[in-house]
Design a protein around this motif. Sequence first.
Motif, PDB file in Angstrom:
ATOM      1  N   THR A   1     -19.288  11.088   7.536  1.00  0.00           N
ATOM      2  CA  THR A   1     -19.187   9.646   7.728  1.00  0.00           C
ATOM      3  C   THR A   1     -18.072   9.148   6.828  1.00  0.00           C
ATOM      4  OG1 THR A   1     -21.553   9.441   8.188  1.00  0.00           O
ATOM      5  CG2 THR A   1     -20.390   7.441   7.543  1.00  0.00           C
ATOM      6  N   VAL A   2     -17.203   8.305   7.352  1.00  0.00           N
ATOM      7  CA  VAL A   2     -16.160   7.691   6.530  1.00  0.00           C
ATOM      8  C   VAL A   2     -16.643   6.306   6.125  1.00  0.00           C
ATOM      9  CG1 VAL A   2     -13.780   6.908   6.384  1.00  0.00           C
ATOM     10  CG2 VAL A   2     -14.316   8.985   7.663  1.00  0.00           C
ATOM     11  N   LEU A   3     -16.833   6.117   4.836  1.00  0.00           N
ATOM     12  CA  LEU A   3     -17.245   4.820   4.307  1.00  0.00           C
ATOM     13  C   LEU A   3     -16.013   4.107   3.765  1.00  0.00           C
ATOM     14  CD1 LEU A   3     -20.511   5.796   2.378  1.00  0.00           C
ATOM     15  CD2 LEU A   3     -20.282   4.911   4.708  1.00  0.00           C
ATOM     16  N   GLN A   4     -15.710   2.966   4.344  1.00  0.00           N
ATOM     17  CA  GLN A   4     -14.530   2.224   3.921  1.00  0.00           C
ATOM     18  C   GLN A   4     -14.876   1.192   2.854  1.00  0.00           C
ATOM     19  OE1 GLN A   4     -11.259   1.279   6.734  1.00  0.00           O
ATOM     20  NE2 GLN A   4     -12.876   1.372   8.279  1.00  0.00           N
ATOM     21  N   GLY A   5     -13.897   0.900   2.049  1.00  0.00           N
ATOM     22  CA  GLY A   5     -14.011  -0.176   1.080  1.00  0.00           C
ATOM     23  C   GLY A   5     -12.738  -0.990   1.107  1.00  0.00           C
TER      24      GLY A   5
ATOM     25  N   SER B   1     -15.085  -2.180  10.288  1.00  0.00           N
ATOM     26  CA  SER B   1     -15.251  -3.065   9.131  1.00  0.00           C
ATOM     27  C   SER B   1     -14.995  -2.307   7.838  1.00  0.00           C
ATOM     28  CB  SER B   1     -16.654  -3.673   9.102  1.00  0.00           C
ATOM     29  OG  SER B   1     -17.563  -2.831   8.419  1.00  0.00           O
ATOM     30  N   VAL B   2     -14.857  -3.073   6.756  1.00  0.00           N
ATOM     31  CA  VAL B   2     -14.750  -2.490   5.423  1.00  0.00           C
ATOM     32  C   VAL B   2     -15.996  -2.832   4.606  1.00  0.00           C
ATOM     33  CG1 VAL B   2     -12.236  -2.394   5.377  1.00  0.00           C
ATOM     34  CG2 VAL B   2     -13.385  -4.494   4.666  1.00  0.00           C
ATOM     35  N   GLY B   3     -17.094  -3.073   5.320  1.00  0.00           N
ATOM     36  CA  GLY B   3     -18.366  -3.302   4.662  1.00  0.00           C
ATOM     37  C   GLY B   3     -18.623  -4.747   4.300  1.00  0.00           C
ATOM     38  N   LYS B   4     -19.683  -4.928   3.518  1.00  0.00           N
ATOM     39  CA  LYS B   4     -20.060  -6.256   3.037  1.00  0.00           C
ATOM     40  C   LYS B   4     -19.580  -6.449   1.601  1.00  0.00           C
ATOM     41  CE  LYS B   4     -24.207  -6.822   5.902  1.00  0.00           C
ATOM     42  NZ  LYS B   4     -25.668  -7.084   5.906  1.00  0.00           N
ATOM     43  N   ALA B   5     -19.503  -7.703   1.195  1.00  0.00           N
ATOM     44  CA  ALA B   5     -19.057  -8.010  -0.163  1.00  0.00           C
ATOM     45  C   ALA B   5     -19.926  -7.283  -1.182  1.00  0.00           C
ATOM     46  CB  ALA B   5     -19.101  -9.508  -0.407  1.00  0.00           C
ATOM     47  N   ALA B   6     -19.293  -6.742  -2.216  1.00  0.00           N
ATOM     48  CA  ALA B   6     -20.028  -6.119  -3.312  1.00  0.00           C
ATOM     49  C   ALA B   6     -20.899  -7.175  -3.997  1.00  0.00           C
ATOM     50  CB  ALA B   6     -19.049  -5.501  -4.307  1.00  0.00           C
TER      51      ALA B   6
ATOM     52  N   ASP C   1     -22.904 -11.170  10.594  1.00  0.00           N
ATOM     53  CA  ASP C   1     -23.780 -10.457   9.663  1.00  0.00           C
ATOM     54  C   ASP C   1     -23.141 -10.233   8.296  1.00  0.00           C
ATOM     55  OD1 ASP C   1     -25.844 -10.133  11.603  1.00  0.00           O
ATOM     56  OD2 ASP C   1     -24.676  -8.508  12.512  1.00  0.00           O
ATOM     57  N   GLY C   2     -21.945 -10.796   8.095  1.00  0.00           N
ATOM     58  CA  GLY C   2     -21.308 -10.685   6.793  1.00  0.00           C
ATOM     59  C   GLY C   2     -20.438  -9.460   6.590  1.00  0.00           C
ATOM     60  N   PHE C   3     -20.191  -8.690   7.654  1.00  0.00           N
ATOM     61  CA  PHE C   3     -19.274  -7.562   7.543  1.00  0.00           C
ATOM     62  C   PHE C   3     -17.836  -8.089   7.575  1.00  0.00           C
ATOM     63  CE2 PHE C   3     -23.076  -5.347   8.851  1.00  0.00           C
ATOM     64  CZ  PHE C   3     -22.987  -4.111   8.218  1.00  0.00           C
ATOM     65  N   LEU C   4     -17.010  -7.529   6.703  1.00  0.00           N
ATOM     66  CA  LEU C   4     -15.622  -7.958   6.577  1.00  0.00           C
ATOM     67  C   LEU C   4     -14.698  -7.033   7.367  1.00  0.00           C
ATOM     68  CD1 LEU C   4     -13.451  -9.768   5.163  1.00  0.00           C
ATOM     69  CD2 LEU C   4     -13.486  -8.108   3.278  1.00  0.00           C
ATOM     70  N   TYR C   5     -13.734  -7.636   8.065  1.00  0.00           N
ATOM     71  CA  TYR C   5     -12.741  -6.886   8.840  1.00  0.00           C
ATOM     72  C   TYR C   5     -11.356  -7.298   8.358  1.00  0.00           C
ATOM     73  CZ  TYR C   5     -16.688  -5.999  11.949  1.00  0.00           C
ATOM     74  OH  TYR C   5     -17.906  -5.621  12.451  1.00  0.00           O
ATOM     75  N   VAL C   6     -10.547  -6.325   7.982  1.00  0.00           N
ATOM     76  CA  VAL C   6      -9.181  -6.591   7.525  1.00  0.00           C
ATOM     77  C   VAL C   6      -8.234  -6.358   8.695  1.00  0.00           C
ATOM     78  CG1 VAL C   6      -7.376  -5.984   5.876  1.00  0.00           C
ATOM     79  CG2 VAL C   6      -9.779  -5.873   5.188  1.00  0.00           C
ATOM     80  N   VAL C   7      -7.434  -7.370   9.009  1.00  0.00           N
ATOM     81  CA  VAL C   7      -6.522  -7.288  10.150  1.00  0.00           C
ATOM     82  C   VAL C   7      -5.143  -6.838   9.704  1.00  0.00           C
ATOM     83  CG1 VAL C   7      -5.416  -8.606  12.003  1.00  0.00           C
ATOM     84  CG2 VAL C   7      -7.816  -9.030  11.420  1.00  0.00           C
ATOM     85  N   ASP C   8      -4.586  -7.479   8.685  1.00  0.00           N
ATOM     86  CA  ASP C   8      -3.239  -7.123   8.231  1.00  0.00           C
ATOM     87  C   ASP C   8      -2.882  -7.937   7.001  1.00  0.00           C
ATOM     88  OD1 ASP C   8      -0.817  -5.622   8.527  1.00  0.00           O
ATOM     89  OD2 ASP C   8      -1.030  -5.821  10.688  1.00  0.00           O
ATOM     90  N   ARG C   9      -1.679  -7.647   6.459  1.00  0.00           N
ATOM     91  CA  ARG C   9      -1.135  -8.441   5.376  1.00  0.00           C
ATOM     92  C   ARG C   9      -0.464  -9.683   5.949  1.00  0.00           C
ATOM     93  NH1 ARG C   9      -2.242  -8.612   0.390  1.00  0.00           N
ATOM     94  NH2 ARG C   9      -0.097  -9.013  -0.257  1.00  0.00           N
TER      95      ARG C   9
ATOM     96  N   SER D   1     -15.259  -5.312  -1.204  1.00  0.00           N
ATOM     97  CA  SER D   1     -16.362  -4.952  -0.308  1.00  0.00           C
ATOM     98  C   SER D   1     -16.472  -3.443  -0.214  1.00  0.00           C
ATOM     99  CB  SER D   1     -16.138  -5.543   1.089  1.00  0.00           C
ATOM    100  OG  SER D   1     -15.016  -4.920   1.713  1.00  0.00           O
ATOM    101  N   THR D   2     -17.665  -2.985   0.162  1.00  0.00           N
ATOM    102  CA  THR D   2     -17.900  -1.554   0.350  1.00  0.00           C
ATOM    103  C   THR D   2     -18.866  -1.346   1.511  1.00  0.00           C
ATOM    104  OG1 THR D   2     -19.731  -1.547  -1.237  1.00  0.00           O
ATOM    105  CG2 THR D   2     -17.563  -0.950  -2.090  1.00  0.00           C
ATOM    106  N   GLU D   3     -18.671  -0.241   2.229  1.00  0.00           N
ATOM    107  CA  GLU D   3     -19.666   0.210   3.194  1.00  0.00           C
ATOM    108  C   GLU D   3     -20.669   1.103   2.477  1.00  0.00           C
ATOM    109  OE1 GLU D   3     -18.497   0.776   7.628  1.00  0.00           O
ATOM    110  OE2 GLU D   3     -17.068   1.940   6.432  1.00  0.00           O
ATOM    111  N   THR D   4     -21.875   1.171   3.013  1.00  0.00           N
ATOM    112  CA  THR D   4     -22.890   2.098   2.521  1.00  0.00           C
ATOM    113  C   THR D   4     -23.427   2.889   3.711  1.00  0.00           C
ATOM    114  OG1 THR D   4     -24.728   0.549   2.853  1.00  0.00           O
ATOM    115  CG2 THR D   4     -23.571   0.446   0.731  1.00  0.00           C
ATOM    116  N   MET D   5     -24.167   3.945   3.432  1.00  0.00           N
ATOM    117  CA  MET D   5     -24.727   4.741   4.524  1.00  0.00           C
ATOM    118  C   MET D   5     -25.639   3.904   5.442  1.00  0.00           C
ATOM    119  SD  MET D   5     -23.677   7.802   4.946  1.00  0.00           S
ATOM    120  CE  MET D   5     -22.972   9.257   4.175  1.00  0.00           C
TER     121      MET D   5
END
Length: 504
Positions: free
Chosen positions: A295-299, A321-326, A387-395, A310-314
């Motif tokens: 599994t690739v967990l993104q942060g 997504s890159v997970g929810k806010a820490a 649900d509070g998951f963050l998605y990064v689109v670009d700079r 933010s971090t993903e968890t199992m």
Amino acid sequence: MNAPGEHNLAVLAERAFERLGDYESLFFEGKWLTSAEIHERSVRVAGGLRAHGVRPGDRVVVLTSNTPEVFISYRAIWRAGAVATPVIFLQSPPELRHILSDSGATAAIISPELAGLFRGAADGLGITTFVIGENYAELEAGEPAGIEPRGDDDLAALLYTGGTTGRAKGVMLSHRGLWESGRGIDRATRTTTATRALLPLPLSHAYGLIVAIGEWHADRRHVFVLQRWFDPAGWVEMVAEHRLETSPVVPAMLPVLLAQPRGDRDLSSLQYFGSGGATLPPAVRVAAEKAFGVTVLQGYGCTESSGVVSTETMPEHRAGSVGKAAPHVEVRILDLAGKPVPAGEDGEICARGPGVMLGYWNDPELTAQTVRDGWLHTGDIGHLDEDGFLYVVDRLKDLIIRGGFNVFPRDVEDVLLEHPAVQLAACVGRPDAEHGEEVVAVVQLAPGQRVSGAELVEFTRARLARYKYPRQVTVLDAVPLTSVGKINRKAVRDLVRAGGGDES
């Protein structure tokens, strides 16, 4: 004497040793080091730094490839109350000279292979220098030192950004900010059973630094196998030999690892990758999960956020997504007018919390532009789902505006990476008299693959809106990367505007 602050990093390291005890914790180039050896050496190095005139608040440069002395030196610097100033080892002499001068460093710890570079850049600055394997032994001969009191908001680290868009800026990070970010990483890893990790990342980057600090929050003994620098063949060998379960990576490492021959080496011990430092193309994530059975967990984070937003968890991970806010971070998405946008709508990612930098070193004006009312304006575009998951689109600064239409480079790069011949891709805007900017791209092919730029243009044309697809794709021997494995867009822009590469 006042007691150290609650979030003092030296206290965190010492309590971790007391809690977890002595065990073989770090493997480097054929040798194991125990946690007791690392702790005892750091206590002596702290005393050595004090004996050589390093005082609380002094900046101590650490310019090395990955070695055990990096772990030891960070602990010692914080124990002495000084400020760790890590510097990526892939620096040009002018870049290094700027960092040394701007930081006002009083001491430096360097690798022997970097001594010539350092001495040339540091000429006349009066920096006391310790070379690993040479006079670094003088530091280790110091009397054991106690922990110098430092407050939660005192400066712990001064990290210089890559400088791909201008001169590198010093980012001031506090003890509490790094403490909280390390805990954020630890909370994510606690959702796995992995305790054996391969570290190929430069420990002088915010991501590598936070991975190291995260260990001090752990409730289990963690074992690290350290690479001096990223070596894909060695990576495969080490995973198989030591039955390693995880490895923190940046996205550009994954295509290289996917292309690396494995022979009969057994990599079935791998459970997950932690990916950060840049956006991970969906096609690369899918390929890595399939090929390695992980599994690739993104942060997500940046130097100015102490490395973690933010971090993903199992239990909680969602494609793209890159997970929810820490736990220590608030995130909100703002439009160009600075107003919050609804869930699902793109805007600038802003973060607030103790991890936000104290400011830019010697630059209050830029600090005021970047941190407003306690909110860090990251310059990244993204959105939150319901649900509070963050998605990064670009700079935000990488946005291409073609004929009035917005084109995000990542949209183009993700499509190019769907082509089986493409290993790396970078998309930028090129000035154009008719459209303002034209969409162009460069690619690096996987070993043994052949495809023309014209064929890749047609590949994207069939998959992207008319205003989005690149009118030119250039095949390069290697896509330019920064010293920490991110796409170097400044170098790519310079290249395409100069007409470099092979379009055939």
